[in-house]
Every structure is written in structure tokens, then in C-alpha cells.
Scaffold this motif. Sequence first.
Motif, short mmCIF file in Angstrom:
data_model
loop_
_atom_site.label_atom_id
_atom_site.label_comp_id
_atom_site.label_asym_id
_atom_site.label_seq_id
_atom_site.Cartn_x
_atom_site.Cartn_y
_atom_site.Cartn_z
N GLU A 1 0.83 -1.20 0.00
CA GLU A 1 0.00 0.00 0.00
C GLU A 1 0.87 1.26 0.00
N GLU A 2 1.98 1.17 0.76
CA GLU A 2 2.88 2.34 0.80
C GLU A 2 3.43 2.64 -0.58
N SER A 3 3.82 1.59 -1.30
CA SER A 3 4.39 1.88 -2.63
C SER A 3 3.32 2.35 -3.60
N ILE A 4 2.06 1.90 -3.39
CA ILE A 4 0.97 2.42 -4.25
C ILE A 4 0.81 3.92 -4.02
N LEU A 5 0.77 4.32 -2.74
CA LEU A 5 0.58 5.74 -2.43
C LEU A 5 1.76 6.59 -2.92
N ALA A 6 2.97 6.00 -2.86
CA ALA A 6 4.16 6.72 -3.35
C ALA A 6 3.99 7.00 -4.84
N ARG A 7 3.47 6.01 -5.56
CA ARG A 7 3.25 6.13 -7.00
C ARG A 7 2.21 7.23 -7.30
N ILE A 8 1.13 7.22 -6.45
CA ILE A 8 0.05 8.21 -6.62
C ILE A 8 0.60 9.63 -6.40
N LYS A 9 1.46 9.75 -5.39
CA LYS A 9 2.03 11.07 -5.10
C LYS A 9 2.80 11.60 -6.30
N GLU A 10 3.35 10.66 -7.10
CA GLU A 10 4.08 11.10 -8.29
C GLU A 10 3.14 11.37 -9.45
N GLY A 11 1.82 11.22 -9.19
CA GLY A 11 0.82 11.51 -10.22
C GLY A 11 0.58 10.35 -11.16
N ARG A 12 1.06 9.15 -10.79
CA ARG A 12 0.87 8.00 -11.68
C ARG A 12 -0.31 7.14 -11.21
N LYS A 13 -0.93 6.44 -12.16
CA LYS A 13 -2.08 5.58 -11.84
C LYS A 13 -1.62 4.13 -11.63
N VAL A 14 -2.46 3.37 -10.98
CA VAL A 14 -2.19 1.93 -10.88
C VAL A 14 -3.41 1.21 -11.48
N HIS A 15 -3.15 0.38 -12.49
CA HIS A 15 -4.27 -0.28 -13.19
C HIS A 15 -4.38 -1.75 -12.83
N HIS A 16 -5.58 -2.17 -12.53
CA HIS A 16 -5.88 -3.60 -12.37
C HIS A 16 -4.82 -4.36 -11.59
N PHE A 17 -4.54 -3.82 -10.42
CA PHE A 17 -3.54 -4.46 -9.58
C PHE A 17 -4.25 -5.53 -8.72
N GLU A 18 -3.81 -6.79 -8.90
CA GLU A 18 -4.52 -7.87 -8.17
C GLU A 18 -3.84 -8.15 -6.83
N THR A 19 -4.65 -8.08 -5.76
CA THR A 19 -4.10 -8.32 -4.43
C THR A 19 -5.22 -8.89 -3.55
N VAL A 20 -4.96 -8.91 -2.25
CA VAL A 20 -5.96 -9.46 -1.34
C VAL A 20 -6.24 -8.43 -0.25
N ARG A 21 -7.52 -8.26 0.08
CA ARG A 21 -7.89 -7.37 1.18
C ARG A 21 -8.67 -8.18 2.23
N ILE A 22 -8.75 -7.59 3.44
CA ILE A 22 -9.38 -8.33 4.53
C ILE A 22 -10.71 -7.65 4.89
N SER A 23 -11.77 -8.44 5.01
CA SER A 23 -13.07 -7.85 5.37
C SER A 23 -13.18 -7.70 6.89
N LYS A 24 -14.26 -7.09 7.31
CA LYS A 24 -14.46 -6.85 8.75
C LYS A 24 -14.44 -8.17 9.53
N ASP A 25 -15.05 -9.22 8.90
CA ASP A 25 -15.08 -10.50 9.62
C ASP A 25 -13.85 -11.36 9.35
N GLY A 26 -12.79 -10.75 8.81
CA GLY A 26 -11.50 -11.44 8.68
C GLY A 26 -11.35 -12.27 7.42
N ARG A 27 -12.34 -12.24 6.54
CA ARG A 27 -12.28 -12.99 5.28
C ARG A 27 -11.28 -12.35 4.33
N GLU A 28 -10.55 -13.21 3.57
CA GLU A 28 -9.65 -12.64 2.57
C GLU A 28 -10.44 -12.48 1.27
#
Length: 488
Positions: free
Chosen positions: A68-95
Motif C-alpha cells: 500500500e505504501e508503494s501504491i501511495l508513493a506512485r500516486i504522489k508522483e501523479g501515476r495511476k495503478v491499473h488492475h492491480f490484483e491483491t488481497v484485502r481483509i473484510s471486517k469479519d477477517g475474510r480474505e
Amino acid sequence: MAISKKGTENLQLSAVVQNSDDAIISLTLDGTINSWNKAARKMYGFTEAEVMGKHISILIGSEKITEEESILARIKEGRKVHHFETVRISKDGREIPVSLTISPIKDKEGKIIGASKIARDITLHKQASEKLAWLAAIVDSSTDAIVSKTLEGIIISWNTAARRMFGYTEKEAIGKHISMIIPAGRINEENIIISKIRNGDQIKHFETVRIAKDGRKVNISLTVSPIRGQKGKIVGASKIIRDITEQIKTSEKLKLYSKQLEQMNSYKDNFIGMASHELKTPLASINGYLQILERSIEGAQNKLFVKKAITQVAKLAALVSDLLDISKIQSGKLSLNCVKFDFNELLEEVTETIQQTTSSHVFELQIGSSVKINADRHRLEQVLINLLTNSTKYSPDAEKVIIKSAIKDNCVRVSVQDFGIGIPREEHDKIFSRFYRVEEPAHTFSGLGLGLYIANEIISMHKGKLWVESAPQRGSTFFFEIPVAGNP
Ligand code: ADP
């Protein structure tokens, strides 16, 4: 108060964001969440109130935080991130597997002040692609060649086994016409296959020949099934091809061996037939001379020797006669000479004769009144002699054999019961085969394993049946049954 054009646009935009199926959220550059649409709530389980002002890390597992840090660093440089596949965690802990598209948010002056994130739940897509990968792995690890083609015969897929079988790589095969592996003389097969496929039929285990890249002939068994498109329309065919070259070689060898075996068997049968025929005449003449000698010879010991010689010649003659019968059965020349006679009378006669030569056992005969049958007297006598001789031979420690005859369902049923060594269950059917002897006592008792085979043939020829009930050490009862009327 009238709403400006800009204001209307903003309202519309906000409605689009709220109703989107994708989660849309916005962050400040330090990662603080400052907007959260309905789909984000549905996807991650947090309400807007629960996340507003919180750091985005509540959706991110600790091991992904640098991502996430490197994504935000990229955004700060004004660049976009397209279709980046990753995993997020829901409130109940599901991936949740997600595809992210992240863009910088700029203020009026064009300064980057935050990031907008569009997150798409790709769980189903992931599952589908994992399933596809599984299927692809199965196809690829198959030892059968699996090939698919269009209805025009153009190859669409070609697995590893197809490469091994036919020598063409996937690259060389895809896009080519399937006729590249079909021998010129068999091209018509393909037309027949395709017309069946167009009708929605499957072709199963069709044995044919194909040609490999190096000209080698490959014997194959082919199973072809239609491939249906999304609307159920047949769009192609899948072929599963098994190399049966080895199988064919083995079965050809087997055919050859069994032919050779048959021939050797027939030589053997011919030999047995000829030899026993040739032995019969000298044996009969030895027997004749011995009979004369028996009558004329003087002295008790000499008489005893001649008597013994006569007994042994009789045994030899019986063996030769069995061998002759075998060769007659094999060549289909054993015939019956049927006459009408009293079966119980025959039974009494045979029992009496065998009793005279046996001092170790008593034959107990249980029979009813006379039973007239139309049968081959001599052949039935042979069956009875075999059963009675066996009953004493295989019960050396017993003293009694019970013989019964009765009428049952319009048949004469005979049983010969001994109290001897018995026969294991698994041998019951086998003892009626040619030359078969139960292994265990075979070395103790003499014999060739022919008597029951011949007896069974004779009883079958009388449209009857012969069987045994027996258990080791419990004795055996041999039964046979022949119809009273309607014999050949
Ligand atoms: P043979 O007695 O010459 O071996 P048969 O064809 O008459 O040949 O019998 C085949 C086999 O069946 C015998 O070798 C023996 O193992 C078994 N058998 C036949 N009759 C009896 C019996 N009454 N009790 C036990 N075993 C028997």
C-alpha cells in the motif's frame, strides 16, 4: 435555491459512485479514508461511519502493508495503478481477492491531495481461473492425447501427450488441419466423424491409425465428443486419443501363441488317440495269453503271479481306454448306444462287481423298485465304476460307502457317499476338467484325473448333470441325475 450546473454534475457523479458495483473509496495521501460507497460496505462489511477517518490499513493484512505504501508513493508522483490484483481483509477477517485501480485526486490547482480506489471483487473470477488451471493441468498431465478442433477440422488445442504421440509441438499443431495426422487412405473417416459430431453424437473407442510427424504409424483408439458454445450450439470437437500400438502388438502375440497352443494341443490329442489305439491291440493279446496261461499253469505261486499280472493288465487296459475316450470326446466322436434297461439292476450289478474286488469297504445300497431308462448301459456302467472306485480310493480310513438311487422330478438321481478325505470348496468345479487332480492328495493316490471328466461328458450327453457336495475330512457325495424319459 437553484443548483448550479456544476452542482448537478456533482450530484450525478455521487449517485454513480454510490450505485456502482465496485467498491469506490477515496484516501488522503497519508492513507486516511475519506469516502466510502455502498459497494465498499457490502464488500468489506464496514459501514461508512466505521471507516471514515480511519487508516486504510484496516483493510490490509500486515504482510501487504508495504504494498500500500508503494501504491501511495506512485500516486504522489501523479501515476495511476491499473488492475492491480491483491488481497484485502473484510471486517469479519475474510480474505477477498480484489483487482484495484487507483488514481490520484487533484485539487483545483492540480495539486495531488489524495487517491481514489476502485476495487473489484474477483473471487469468482479467481475461482474460475483456478478451475481452468486445474483442468489445464489435468489435460496436460494426461497420458492420452487430448486435442480439440473446430468443425472445419482446425486444431485449437494440443496437449503434451499429443506432442509425445505424434511428434508435433503445440506451436506446430495449433491452427493446422487435423488431416496432418490422418493417413491419405483414411481421410474419409474424418468426414464421417465430423458429420456425427454435428449431429451431437459421440464416437467411442474407435480404433484406427494415425501418422506421426516422422511418418510412424500410430494405432489409436479414438473417443470424440462435441464441444458446445455458450448457447449450446456445437462449435467443435474434442478428441481423446489413446495409443494402442503396444496393446495391438500384445494381442497379436497372444493370438499367435494361442494358435500355436491350439495346434500343439491338437498334436497332443492326436498322439494320445493314436498311441492308445496302438496300445489296445497288444494289451488285448497279452490279456488273452495270460488267461490261457492262468488255466494251464501249475503251482500255487505261479498261479498267483499270473493272476497279479492279469490284474495289472486290466488296470493298464482301463487307463488306455480312458485315454481313448478322451480323444473321442475331443474329436466329437464319442457316441451313445442307447437301449431300454432297468437302471437299478445295473446299479446292483456294478456294486456287486466292485464289492468283489474290495475287502476294505462295504457298499450299502439303498434303491427302490425297478427304473426303466433309455440310455447307454455300457457308458453309465463306466460312470458308476468311476464313482465307486473313487469313493474307496479317496477314503482309505473309512469302511463304508452309501449308494442311493431314487426318482426325482422325472429323473433318476444317484448318489455315492463316502466318508473320506473330502474336497475343498474351490476345487468342486475343477475336478470335472481334463487331467485335473486336487493337488494335496495327488501324490498319495494314483490316477490321471480323467475319470470324472469322462463321466461328466457321458452324463451331459444323457442330458443330465453330475455334481459333488463335499468338505475336507468330511467325505464326499457325488450325485448324478438323468431324465427317465426322453433320453437320446
Ligand atoms: P483320478 O481319480 O484318476 O485322479 P478323477 O477324474 O476320477 O481322476 O478325479 C479327479 C480328482 O477329483 C481326483 O484326483 C481327486 O483329487 C478328486 N476326487 C475324485 N473323487 C473323489 C472322492 N470321492 N473324494 C475325494 N476326492 C475325490
